[in-house]
Each structure stands twice: as C-alpha cells, then as structure tokens.
Scaffold this active site. Sequence first.
Site, PDB file in Angstrom:
ATOM      1  N   TYR A 167      -9.411 -11.056  19.231  1.00 56.04           N
ATOM      2  CA  TYR A 167      -8.308 -11.836  19.782  1.00 56.04           C
ATOM      3  C   TYR A 167      -8.778 -13.139  20.418  1.00 56.04           C
ATOM      4  CZ  TYR A 167      -5.401  -7.661  19.211  1.00 56.04           C
ATOM      5  OH  TYR A 167      -4.724  -6.578  18.700  1.00 56.04           O
ATOM      6  N   LYS A 191     -16.277   1.018  14.474  1.00 55.75           N
ATOM      7  CA  LYS A 191     -16.360   1.062  13.002  1.00 55.75           C
ATOM      8  C   LYS A 191     -17.782   0.690  12.614  1.00 55.75           C
ATOM      9  CE  LYS A 191     -14.345   1.747   8.988  1.00 55.75           C
ATOM     10  NZ  LYS A 191     -14.069   3.126   8.543  1.00 55.75           N
ATOM     11  N   ASP A 231     -10.638   4.798  12.056  1.00 56.87           N
ATOM     12  CA  ASP A 231      -9.689   5.448  11.153  1.00 56.87           C
ATOM     13  C   ASP A 231      -9.573   6.941  11.456  1.00 56.87           C
ATOM     14  OD1 ASP A 231     -12.334   5.567  10.353  1.00 56.87           O
ATOM     15  OD2 ASP A 231     -11.945   5.145   8.239  1.00 56.87           O
ATOM     16  N   ASP A 278      -5.806  -1.803  21.288  1.00 55.50           N
ATOM     17  CA  ASP A 278      -4.405  -2.185  21.125  1.00 55.50           C
ATOM     18  C   ASP A 278      -3.702  -1.213  20.183  1.00 55.50           C
ATOM     19  OD1 ASP A 278      -2.007  -3.544  21.097  1.00 55.50           O
ATOM     20  OD2 ASP A 278      -2.813  -5.405  20.273  1.00 55.50           O
ATOM     21  N   ASP A 318      -0.972   1.947  21.375  1.00 51.83           N
ATOM     22  CA  ASP A 318       0.400   1.939  20.857  1.00 51.83           C
ATOM     23  C   ASP A 318       0.685   3.207  20.057  1.00 51.83           C
ATOM     24  OD1 ASP A 318       0.863  -0.445  22.049  1.00 51.83           O
ATOM     25  OD2 ASP A 318       1.112  -1.614  20.224  1.00 51.83           O
TER      26      ASP A 318
END
Length: 363
Positions: A141, A192, A224, A248, A252
């Site tokens: 970001y 990851k 994942d 993030d 959520d």
Amino acid sequence: MKNEILILPGDGIGPEVINEAVKVIKLLQKNKLINSVIRYAKIGGSAIETLGLPLPNETLNAAKSARAIILGAVGGNKWDKIKEFNKRPEYGLLKLRKSLNFFANLRNTIFYSQILSSPIKSEILSNVNIMIVRELSQGIYFGKPRGIYYNEYGLRYGYNTSCYDEKAIRRIGIIAFELAKKRKKKLCSVDKANVIEVTMLWREIITELSNEYPDVKLSHLYIDNAALQLILTPKQFDVIVTGNMFGDILSDEAANLTGSIGMLPSASINSKGQCLFEPCHGSAPDIANKGIANPIATILSVSMMLHYSLQKPLLSKYLNLAINNVLNKGIRTADINSTGKNLVSTKIMGDVIIEEFKKIIKI
C-alpha cells in the site's frame, strides 16, 4: 499530547455510526468517569468537498496532538472517478496512518453466539476469539514505484511495489508476540514465502524473533491456506501476525465469523502511545442515510479506546458486557438479523446499548 479525543466522522455511514459512539463518550464525560475533551475534524470525501484535500493540514495537526482518534469511514461512489490517488478519500486515511506512524493494527474477531447470521455452523465458531495483528506502515500500500502508464504496445500497465525492511517486521513481530504471551501463547505468522521474496524476509525475521519468546508457540501459514483455515477451523487461531495487504484481506474475511463486518472494531497504535480506533467496515454508501447501519463495531472501538488509550479497562469490560446483554435480548440491526424480529435502527441500537451500559455502571 493533549487530553483530546479527535472525532473524524468521515463519509457514508461514518457520521451515523460515529454519532452512537460519541453518545458513550459524552455519557462518561457527563458523569466524570473520563476527563477527555472531544474535538471534531474532517477527513476523506467530506474534507475534499469542504476543504479540497482528503487530509487537510488542520486535521493532521489535530490528530498529531490528540491522545486518541475515532474514525467513522472514508470513501464512496461520489469520488470513485478521481484518477489521482493522492486526491482520493482513501489517501487521507493512508496518509494519516503514515504521518502518525500507526504501524500496528489490532483487529479482534469474537464470535457472539446470539448472532446466527454467519453461514458457518455455530459449533465451528463457538468460543472463537482471534486477534489479527496487521502491519500498517509499509507493504504494497505504501511501496514505490507505483502507478499506471501506457507501455510500448499502447496497453495500460499497472504496477505496485511491496517492500518491508527488517526494522518494521521486527517491530510488528514484538507487538504480536507480546499479545500472544498475554493470551493463549500461540502465534501464527502468515506470508507467501514460497514465491515472494519480501515475505521470505518476513518469515526469516519472525522466526529469529521467536527465540526471544520461548513460551510462545510459533507457526507459519501461506496466505492462501490461512484464508482457507480461517473458515474451516478458526478455533486453531489465537493471534495472527501478517503484512499490510494480507492483514487487510484476512481481517475482512474474519467478519464472516461474526456474521457481519459491522461487529468488528480495530485499533491502530504508534510508538508514542497514540491510537486510532475505527470499525473495520467501510463507508457503505449504498445504505448511507437510511438509519440501518450497525454501530456496534464503532462502539466496540470506543471500548478499545477505553482500554488501550484511557487506561479504563473496567469501563471497557462493562461496555462490552452492555453490548452482549443487548444481543441477548434479541435486539438487532438489519445486518445481524436472521429472524426479522426486534429489528432496530442505528440510533435505537445506540440508545439501548447506552441504557444497558448505564444500568451496569449504575448512573
């Protein structure tokens, strides 16, 4: 640092849910249970409309001097066509986080057994209590270079850069390990590392840091698999630590465990002890001004403020109890209503929580 609580209502449903949270603060002020002063400022789309910038200097300066900040939400369809990222409402929030160095975001997911709106079986969710620790100051970001341009073939080409330095990873790791020590002594780091170098470094440093916390059991999951496990067997998790984008996404997704993102509060902290409290949900422009938004996440954010910023853990506990009691009575906003009964507006939900809170603290 002034003894001020800065209120940033923001956009969409932000002002509606903020109104209910401010009721709690004013009740505590009136009864001299806290002595903080409330101050208001603009951010996001509302700031663009009135002051021309998503984070005006007066808002940033007020934030820098406040003890705590409570934010509603930013953004909405009205500003989606703005192409320059630094002129969009969301930039105001990112700049606020960056300017005040809010490097750690704590998002606590708790399953309320009274709410049956989650599609996941209640036996899977019973006793779920997960703290997601999200790094906020670096990652994709904020990484540069970033942008969109036309390449040599005349095609639009978009690019972003994900980057972390060792200091930032270690700093967020310490927050996560310290939280895990106070909870169930379990920490899961999500990355990851099989394909992305920046998360290879993440895993390496978190693993090194674990040597300083021998009483905390550290595990690792790829993003994942972590997203899958969070739904299949959420009770395996206690504290999760991860980077900006993965945090993030996972936080959520965790809203699905509660039945609504309207139940999830969050706290962002910096090294000076300042905190930014906000619900995890967005501005939801499709339901703005309809009086149907769920204010509980924002009120729970006030509870986090009482605990982390104002050092009033007992008041925080009692406010949480008031919310739990209201849910026990079957009172629901639309997002958590599965029976069609006892459906109330944003304002009424705030009012009944206030009345229950007053009973508990005997005022």
